[in-house]
Design a protein around this motif. Structure first.
Motif, PDB file in Angstrom:
ATOM      1  N   MET A   1       0.834  -1.204   0.000  1.00 28.27           N
ATOM      2  CA  MET A   1       0.000   0.000   0.000  1.00 28.27           C
ATOM      3  C   MET A   1       0.867   1.252   0.000  1.00 28.27           C
ATOM      4  N   THR A   2       0.357   2.302  -0.610  1.00 28.25           N
ATOM      5  CA  THR A   2       1.049   3.576  -0.589  1.00 28.25           C
ATOM      6  C   THR A   2       0.850   4.235   0.773  1.00 28.25           C
ATOM      7  N   PRO A   3       1.681   5.228   1.105  1.00 28.04           N
ATOM      8  CA  PRO A   3       1.493   5.940   2.377  1.00 28.04           C
ATOM      9  C   PRO A   3       0.092   6.531   2.515  1.00 28.04           C
ATOM     10  N   LYS A   4      -0.459   7.058   1.424  1.00 30.29           N
ATOM     11  CA  LYS A   4      -1.805   7.632   1.501  1.00 30.29           C
ATOM     12  C   LYS A   4      -2.842   6.547   1.763  1.00 30.29           C
ATOM     13  N   GLN A   5      -2.682   5.379   1.171  1.00 30.89           N
ATOM     14  CA  GLN A   5      -3.619   4.282   1.411  1.00 30.89           C
ATOM     15  C   GLN A   5      -3.577   3.825   2.872  1.00 30.89           C
ATOM     16  N   VAL A   6      -2.367   3.779   3.425  1.00 27.09           N
ATOM     17  CA  VAL A   6      -2.222   3.418   4.841  1.00 27.09           C
ATOM     18  C   VAL A   6      -2.911   4.466   5.707  1.00 27.09           C
ATOM     19  N   PHE A   7      -2.710   5.726   5.362  1.00 28.05           N
ATOM     20  CA  PHE A   7      -3.335   6.828   6.100  1.00 28.05           C
ATOM     21  C   PHE A   7      -4.850   6.730   6.046  1.00 28.05           C
ATOM     22  N   TYR A   8      -5.394   6.492   4.860  1.00 27.58           N
ATOM     23  CA  TYR A   8      -6.849   6.380   4.712  1.00 27.58           C
ATOM     24  C   TYR A   8      -7.408   5.258   5.585  1.00 27.58           C
ATOM     25  N   GLU A   9      -6.748   4.113   5.571  1.00 31.70           N
ATOM     26  CA  GLU A   9      -7.239   2.979   6.346  1.00 31.70           C
ATOM     27  C   GLU A   9      -7.172   3.263   7.844  1.00 31.70           C
ATOM     28  N   ASN A  10      -6.071   3.849   8.291  1.00 36.42           N
ATOM     29  CA  ASN A  10      -5.928   4.182   9.708  1.00 36.42           C
ATOM     30  C   ASN A  10      -6.972   5.213  10.143  1.00 36.42           C
ATOM     31  N   GLN A  11      -7.185   6.206   9.292  1.00 39.81           N
ATOM     32  CA  GLN A  11      -8.150   7.252   9.609  1.00 39.81           C
ATOM     33  C   GLN A  11      -9.567   6.678   9.663  1.00 39.81           C
ATOM     34  N   ALA A  12      -9.901   5.836   8.693  1.00 40.80           N
ATOM     35  CA  ALA A  12     -11.227   5.211   8.679  1.00 40.80           C
ATOM     36  C   ALA A  12     -11.438   4.355   9.913  1.00 40.80           C
ATOM     37  N   ASN A  13     -10.421   3.597  10.292  1.00 39.89           N
ATOM     38  CA  ASN A  13     -10.549   2.727  11.473  1.00 39.89           C
ATOM     39  C   ASN A  13     -10.764   3.527  12.750  1.00 39.89           C
ATOM     40  N   THR A  14     -10.147   4.698  12.824  1.00 37.47           N
ATOM     41  CA  THR A  14     -10.355   5.576  13.973  1.00 37.47           C
ATOM     42  C   THR A  14     -11.808   6.019  14.051  1.00 37.47           C
ATOM     43  N   ILE A  15     -12.370   6.428  12.906  1.00 37.50           N
ATOM     44  CA  ILE A  15     -13.761   6.875  12.889  1.00 37.50           C
ATOM     45  C   ILE A  15     -14.707   5.714  13.167  1.00 37.50           C
ATOM     46  N   ILE A  16     -14.417   4.555  12.588  1.00 40.25           N
ATOM     47  CA  ILE A  16     -15.257   3.374  12.797  1.00 40.25           C
ATOM     48  C   ILE A  16     -15.362   3.042  14.281  1.00 40.25           C
ATOM     49  N   GLU A  17     -14.263   3.187  14.991  1.00 38.41           N
ATOM     50  CA  GLU A  17     -14.278   2.939  16.432  1.00 38.41           C
ATOM     51  C   GLU A  17     -15.155   3.971  17.140  1.00 38.41           C
ATOM     52  N   ASN A  18     -15.071   5.229  16.696  1.00 40.13           N
ATOM     53  CA  ASN A  18     -15.875   6.287  17.310  1.00 40.13           C
ATOM     54  C   ASN A  18     -17.364   6.141  16.987  1.00 40.13           C
ATOM     55  N   LEU A  19     -17.685   5.494  15.867  1.00 37.98           N
ATOM     56  CA  LEU A  19     -19.086   5.299  15.496  1.00 37.98           C
ATOM     57  C   LEU A  19     -19.812   4.371  16.459  1.00 37.98           C
ATOM     58  N   LYS A  20     -19.072   3.500  17.112  1.00 39.71           N
ATOM     59  CA  LYS A  20     -19.696   2.505  17.983  1.00 39.71           C
ATOM     60  C   LYS A  20     -20.480   3.164  19.113  1.00 39.71           C
ATOM     61  N   LYS A  21     -19.927   4.229  19.692  1.00 37.24           N
ATOM     62  CA  LYS A  21     -20.626   4.910  20.780  1.00 37.24           C
ATOM     63  C   LYS A  21     -21.858   5.649  20.269  1.00 37.24           C
ATOM     64  N   ARG A  22     -21.924   5.821  18.964  1.00 32.70           N
ATOM     65  CA  ARG A  22     -23.048   6.514  18.338  1.00 32.70           C
ATOM     66  C   ARG A  22     -24.078   5.532  17.767  1.00 32.70           C
ATOM     67  N   GLN A  23     -23.896   4.250  18.059  1.00 34.95           N
ATOM     68  CA  GLN A  23     -24.792   3.186  17.610  1.00 34.95           C
ATOM     69  C   GLN A  23     -24.844   3.068  16.094  1.00 34.95           C
ATOM     70  N   MET A  24     -23.725   3.419  15.445  1.00 37.16           N
ATOM     71  CA  MET A  24     -23.604   3.272  14.005  1.00 37.16           C
ATOM     72  C   MET A  24     -22.463   2.297  13.703  1.00 37.16           C
ATOM     73  N   GLU A  25     -22.523   1.666  12.538  1.00 38.93           N
ATOM     74  CA  GLU A  25     -21.505   0.713  12.136  1.00 38.93           C
ATOM     75  C   GLU A  25     -20.684   1.273  10.977  1.00 38.93           C
ATOM     76  N   GLY A  26     -19.427   0.893  10.916  1.00 41.65           N
ATOM     77  CA  GLY A  26     -18.571   1.351   9.833  1.00 41.65           C
ATOM     78  C   GLY A  26     -17.758   0.215   9.249  1.00 41.65           C
ATOM     79  N   TYR A  27     -17.463   0.331   7.955  1.00 38.92           N
ATOM     80  CA  TYR A  27     -16.653  -0.663   7.253  1.00 38.92           C
ATOM     81  C   TYR A  27     -15.676   0.071   6.340  1.00 38.92           C
ATOM     82  N   TYR A  28     -14.443  -0.409   6.299  1.00 39.35           N
ATOM     83  CA  TYR A  28     -13.477   0.205   5.393  1.00 39.35           C
ATOM     84  C   TYR A  28     -13.336  -0.637   4.135  1.00 39.35           C
ATOM     85  N   CYS A  29     -13.455   0.022   2.987  1.00 35.95           N
ATOM     86  CA  CYS A  29     -13.332  -0.622   1.677  1.00 35.95           C
ATOM     87  C   CYS A  29     -12.198   0.078   0.925  1.00 35.95           C
TER      88      CYS A  29
END
Length: 211
Positions: A1-29
Motif C-alpha cells: 500500500m502507498t502511504p496515503k492508502q495506509v493513512f486512509y485505512e488508519n483514519q477510517a478505522n479511527t472513525i469506525i471505532e468512534n461510530l460505535k458509541k453513536r450506535q452506528m456501524e462502519g466498514y473500510y473498503c
C-alpha cells in the motif's frame, strides 16, 4: 500500500471505532470495487431498495450494481416524470435499504448533510429500515463547523454546476449565504447518533469520491 492508502485505512478505522458509541456501524473498503461487493453483501434478497442523489454512488458503481440486481425491488428515479419522482420520495420511507452519501463526516463520527429538497436527509433520519452511507475519504473533517464549511464551500458549488443551477456559489466558487430560488442549502442535519442500533452503516472507500 502507498502511504496515503495506509493513512486512509488508519483514519477510517479511527472513525469506525468512534461510530460505535453513536450506535452506528462502519466498514473500510480500500477500493470502489470493494465497496460495491460490501454493499451487495449487506442487502438481503427480496428487499426494497431506494437511494438519494449522490455522485459518489455513481462513481463507485454501486448504483449500476443495484440496477443490475434481479432479486430486489429497486426504486429507480432517473428519467422519471416529476410526479412519479415525488411518489418515490414518499415510498422511500417504507423501504428496507436506503443508499446515500454524506457531505461530510467528522473524525469523531458525526455526519453532516445539507439538502435542498430535504428528501435525502429526511430518509436518513427516519423511515427506511437500514441506511447505507457511502463516502470517499476526501469528506473527512475534524470538527462539525469544519464539516458545515466544507459543504457550503466545497460541495455545494460544484453540485450546483452539475445541476446547472444559477446560484451565486456556482459562479463565484464559494458560499454567498444566498436565498436563491435554486439554493440547495435549505436544511442542515447533524447526525450524532443512530436512535436504532446499527440502522446506519457507513462504507468508507479509500478514494476521493464525489464533492
Amino acid at each position: 500500500m502507498t502511504p496515503k492508502q495506509v493513512f486512509y485505512e488508519n483514519q477510517a478505522n479511527t472513525i469506525i471505532e468512534n461510530l460505535k458509541k453513536r450506535q452506528m456501524e462502519g466498514y473500510y473498503c480500500p477500493t470502489s470495487a470493494d465497496a460495491v461487493k460490501k454493499a451487495m453483501e449487506l442487502i438481503a434478497k427480496d428487499s426494497i431498495v431506494a437511494y438519494g442523489g449522490s455522485v459518489t454512488l455513481s462513481e463507485t458503481g454501486i448504483l449500476t450494481a443495484l440496477r443490475e440486481r434481479k432479486d430486489i425491488t429497486f426504486y429507480e428515479r432517473s428519467g422519471k416524470p416529476s410526479e412519479e419522482v415525488q411518489k418515490i420520495y414518499r415510498d422511500t420511507f417504507s423501504c428496507d435499504y436506503y443508499f446515500t452519501s454524506t457531505n461530510a463526516i467528522t473524525l469523531d463520527g458525526e455526519l453532516v448533510n445539507i439538502d435542498g429538497n430535504g428528501n435525502r436527509v429526511a430518509a436518513m433520519i427516519f423511515g427506511p429500515a437500514n441506511v447505507i452511507v457511502v463516502t470517499g475519504m476526501n469528506k473527512i473533517v475534524t470538527t462539525t463547523q469544519e464539516a458545515i464549511d466544507r459543504v457550503r464551500n466545497i460541495a455545494a458549488p460544484p453540485n450546483c454546476n452539475r445541476l446547472d443551477y444559477k446560484t451565486p456559489c456556482a459562479s463565484i466558487g464559494r458560499c454567498a449565504h444566498c436565498f436563491s430560488p435554486e439554493s440547495i442549502c435549505s436544511q442542515t442535519v447533524i447526525t450524532r447518533r443512530s436512535g436504532i442500533p446499527g440502522r446506519i452503516k457507513i462504507l468508507f472507500v479509500g478514494e476521493e469520491l464525489g464533492y
